[in-house]
Design an enzyme around this catalytic site. Structure first.
Site, PDB file in Angstrom:
ATOM      1  N   GLU A 240       0.999  -1.024   0.006  1.00  0.00           N
ATOM      2  CA  GLU A 240      -0.075   0.002   0.202  1.00  0.00           C
ATOM      3  C   GLU A 240       0.969   1.365   0.108  1.00  0.00           C
ATOM      4  OE1 GLU A 240      -3.992  -0.738   2.183  1.00  0.00           O
ATOM      5  OE2 GLU A 240      -2.348  -1.567   3.496  1.00  0.00           O
ATOM      6  N   VAL A 241       0.700   2.006  -1.080  1.00  0.00           N
ATOM      7  CA  VAL A 241       1.619   3.216  -1.264  1.00  0.00           C
ATOM      8  C   VAL A 241       0.693   4.430  -0.819  1.00  0.00           C
ATOM      9  CG1 VAL A 241       3.068   4.589  -3.122  1.00  0.00           C
ATOM     10  CG2 VAL A 241       3.039   2.088  -3.110  1.00  0.00           C
TER      11      VAL A 241
END
Ligand SMILES: NC(=O)c1ccc[n+]([C@@H]2O[C@H](COP(=O)([O-])OP(=O)(O)OC[C@H]3O[C@@H](n4cnc5c(N)ncnc54)[C@H](O)[C@@H]3O)[C@@H](O)[C@H]2O)c1
Length: 307
Positions: A148-149
C-alpha cells in the site's frame, strides 16, 4: 525507477525488515542491500535468520549482496532507496527520518513500512516533506504481493511514480491509497472481518477452529481470484452487483446492523472480557504456529492463481 544497480538501505531488521531485505535480494538480482539495526548481535542474527526468508532462492548468491552497517549515516549515505521498519513509535520515526534526510543522497526514495503512523506525521522534522511516503506491506512482504503506497498530500508525483515503477518492475502489486487514513485499506478490511470473527466466537455461535474453517473453505480461495466487488458482481447473475444488492441487500443490512449493535453495546471492544476466551481458544487450537508452512502454502497458492 530502473531496478538495476539499486542500493537499498534497510533501517530496522525485525520481522518486516528481514522480509523486505529478502524480497529485494530475490526479485532484483542487481541490487545490493545494507542493513542497520540497533541490536548488538546484528551480524550473527542476520546470518542465521535472513536465509529463512530466502524461499526457493540461491541463498549464497543473495547473501553475497547484503551487508550490515554500524551507523545510520553509513547505512544510507549512498542509498537509492531507504526503507524504514523500526519500532512503531511516532517520535522514533520523526527523529530517524530527519537524520536519514541529513545523510542520504538528494535523489534517494524514502519509504516507511509503518502500519499506521502517516508519513505527514513522520516527516514533521524533515526539511523537505515531499520525499517521505508510506509503503505498507502485508506481512510477510517477501511472499505477499501487496504494497500500500500512501503518500501525504505534499508528496511529489515524481516520488509516487518512481515508487510504483520500482515495485511493478519487481512483480509486486503496489496500490496507491488516495488519502492518508487510519490503518490504510488492507488492515481496515482484515480487521473488519476479524471483528466479526471475534464477535461470533465470543457469542458462542462458532468455535475459533470452525470459524477458521469457514474462511479457509469459502472466502479464502474465492478472494485469491476475485475481490469482494468482483465476487458479488459475479454472484448477482446477469444484473451483476445491482441485482445482488436487490436480492440479498436486506440480509446484508441486517448483518451490518447486528455487527454495529455488538460494538455499540460494548460487547466487542478490545480489552474486554471476551478477548481472553478467544485468545485461550486460539492457543488451545494452534499452540505455537509454524510460519514456514504458512508461507510455503501461500506461495504455492499465489503461483497457482497467477498461471
Ligand atoms: N509485523 C507486522 O505484521 C507488520 C506489518 C506491516 C507493517 N509493520 C510495521 O513495520 C515496522 C516494524 O515492525 P516489525 O514487526 O518488523 O517489528 P520488530 O520489532 O520485529 O522489528 C523492529 C526492529 O527495529 C529495531 N530497532 C529498534 N530501534 C532501532 C533504531 N533506533 N534504529 C534501527 N533499528 C531499530 C529492533 O531491534 C527490531 O529489530 C513497524 O513500523 C510496523 O508497524 C509490521
Amino acid at each position: 525507477m530502473a531496478t538495476d544497480h539499486v542500493k537499498v538501505a534497510i533501517v530496522g531488521a525485525g520481522t518486516i525488515g528481514l522480509s523486505f531485505a529478502a524480497l529485494h535480494l530475490m526479485k532484483n538480482p542487481n541490487c545490493t542491500v545494507t542493513i542497520y539495526d540497533t541490536r548488538p548481535d546484528l551480524k550473527e542474527y542476520m546470518e542465521t535468520k535472513l536465509p529463512e526468508f530466502l524461499v526457493d532462492a540461491d541463498v549464497k548468491e543473495c547473501t553475497s549482496r547484503v551487508s550490515t552497517a554500524s551507523s545510520l549515516a553509513q547505512t544510507v549515505s549512498e542509498a537509492n532507496i531507504v526503507q524504514e521498519q523500526g519500532p512503531e513509535n511516532a517520535s522514533f520515526k520523526r527523529t530517524t527520518w530527519a537524520q536519514i534526510e541529513h545523510y542520504a543522497p538528494q535523489e534517494a526514495l524514502f519509504w516507511s513500512s509503518t502500519s499506521g503512523i502517516p508519513a505527514s506525521e513522520q516527516s514533521k522534522d524533515m526539511k523537505d516533506q515531499t520525499r517521505l511516503i508510506v509503503v505498507h506491506p502485508y506481512n510477510p512482504p517477501h511472499i505477499m504481493p501487496l504494497l500500500e503506497v500512501v503518500p501525504p498530500p505534499s508528496t511529489s508525483q515524481e516520488v509516487i511514480d518512481r515508487t510504483l515503477e520500482y515495485w511493478r518492475n519487481l512483480g509486486r502489486v503496489p496500490v496507491l491509497i488516495r488519502k492518508e487514513c487510519t490503518g490504510f485499506v488492507a488492515n481496515r478490511l482484515a480487521f473488519a472481518l476479524f471483528r466479526e470473527a471475534c464477535s461470533l466466537v465470543a457469542q458462542g455461535i462458532v468455535s475459533v477452529e470452525d470459524l477458521d474453517s469457514v474462511v479457509q473453505a469459502s472466502m479464502g480461495p474465492r478472494w485469491t481470484v476475485a475481490g469482494p466487488f468482483k465476487s458479488y458482481h459475479a454472484g448477482g447473475g446477469e444484473g451483476g452487483l445491482r441485482s445482488f444488492m436487490d436480492k440479498i441487500g436486506g440480509t446484508v443490512q441486517e448483518c451490518w446492523d447486528a455487527s454495529d449493535k455488538d460494538v455499540k453495546t460494548g460487547s466487542i471492544v478490545v480489552g474486554e472480557k471476551w478477548q481472553e476466551d478467544v485468545c485461550r481458544q486460539t492457543d488451545e487450537a494452534y499452540g505455537v504456529f509454524d510460519t514456514a508452512e504458512r508461507d510455503y502454502k501461500t506461495k504455492a497458492v499465489l503461483e497457482a492463481v497467477s498461471r
